[in-house]
Design a protein around this motif. Structure first.
Motif, mmCIF file in Angstrom:
data_model
loop_
_atom_site.group_PDB
_atom_site.id
_atom_site.type_symbol
_atom_site.label_atom_id
_atom_site.label_comp_id
_atom_site.label_asym_id
_atom_site.label_seq_id
_atom_site.Cartn_x
_atom_site.Cartn_y
_atom_site.Cartn_z
ATOM 1 N N VAL A 26 0.827 -1.204 0.000
ATOM 2 C CA VAL A 26 0.000 0.000 0.000
ATOM 3 C C VAL A 26 0.865 1.260 0.000
ATOM 4 O O VAL A 26 1.825 1.361 0.751
ATOM 5 N N PHE A 28 0.606 4.478 1.403
ATOM 6 C CA PHE A 28 -0.257 5.026 2.447
ATOM 7 C C PHE A 28 -0.618 6.486 2.225
ATOM 8 O O PHE A 28 -1.713 6.914 2.582
ATOM 9 N N PHE A 31 -3.361 6.308 -0.216
ATOM 10 C CA PHE A 31 -4.518 5.744 0.476
ATOM 11 C C PHE A 31 -5.242 6.834 1.266
ATOM 12 O O PHE A 31 -6.468 6.969 1.197
ATOM 13 N N PHE A 172 -14.315 -1.021 0.931
ATOM 14 C CA PHE A 172 -13.231 -1.163 -0.033
ATOM 15 C C PHE A 172 -13.683 -2.081 -1.151
ATOM 16 O O PHE A 172 -14.249 -3.137 -0.905
ATOM 17 N N LEU A 177 -9.103 -0.051 -4.358
ATOM 18 C CA LEU A 177 -7.827 -0.626 -3.924
ATOM 19 C C LEU A 177 -6.769 -0.533 -5.010
ATOM 20 O O LEU A 177 -5.583 -0.350 -4.706
ATOM 21 N N ILE A 180 -4.488 2.429 -4.709
ATOM 22 C CA ILE A 180 -3.622 2.633 -3.541
ATOM 23 C C ILE A 180 -2.404 1.724 -3.487
ATOM 24 O O ILE A 180 -1.551 1.904 -2.619
#
Length: 195
Positions: A26, A28, A31, A172, A177, A180
């Motif tokens: 990920v 972040f 995200f 999600f 997703l 990210i």
């Protein structure tokens, strides 16, 4: 524009990623921006909560976690909050593990950060990335403090208590997703096959 703080329950999010998509790479910062955008606001800060692995009890995972912590330390707008793992001895002769670990203090750290931001009017929206029902009371308190509290998690794994206490829920999905992850889906397979 509303200021958005994102609170990530690290182990809960990691387990959700592992169980639902099988990927953990990920970005972040991205995200946090995606979650802020989905709530109609601008990212103020990401708080990431995790328990520190003890090198003596679990040297392999300690090394992995140290690399991950270094990665997090280089992420803009992210504050890492470390709790501790308490190790208990496994009883019984047929067990292959000698110890198991339990996280301590992370829910309290998250609650303190959320309340501090609410009291100081530092943000208007709090996004809690977790499926843990123990955070339902934190959600209620945040709402009483005037925050819009959003729960963000996988449909499978989000406790009903957390979902019903939140002002709204972001589930999600694959499209979200894909925005990210550090590597795009399929890139890892191509790199592996070309080596």
């Amino acid at each position: 524009m509303k200021r958005v703080a994102v609170f990530i329950d690290g182990s809960n999010f990691y387990n959700g990623l592992r169980d639902n998509v099988g990927r953990m790479d990920v970005d972040f910062q991205q995200f946090g921006k995606v979650l802020a955008q989905k709530t109609g606001g601008e990212l103020l800060r990401i708080y990431y909560y995790n328990a520190k692995v003890d090198a003596e009890f679990d040297p392999d995972n300690y090394e992995k976690q140290q690399r991950f912590i270094t990665h997090l330390a280089h992420t803009q707008y992210l504050t890492l909050r470390l709790g501790k793992l308490v190790y208990y001895q496994v009883r019984g002769e047929d067990s292959t593990r000698k110890h198991y670990a339990v996280e301590k203090g992370l829910d309290v750290k998250l609650a303190i950060d959320l309340v501090r931001l609410a009291v100081n009017r530092a943000c208007e929206v709090a996004v809690i990335v977790s499926g843990d029902k123990d955070l339902a009371e934190v959600v209620e308190y945040g709402k009483e403090m005037g925050l819009e509290v959003v729960s963000a998690f996988f449909p499978r794994g989000l406790s009903e208590q957390l979902a019903t206490h939140a002002d709204r829920v972001i589930y999600f999905n694959e499209e979200m997703l894909n925005e990210i992850f550090i590597g795009k889906k399929g890139e890892d397979e191509e790199e592996t096959s070309s080596e």
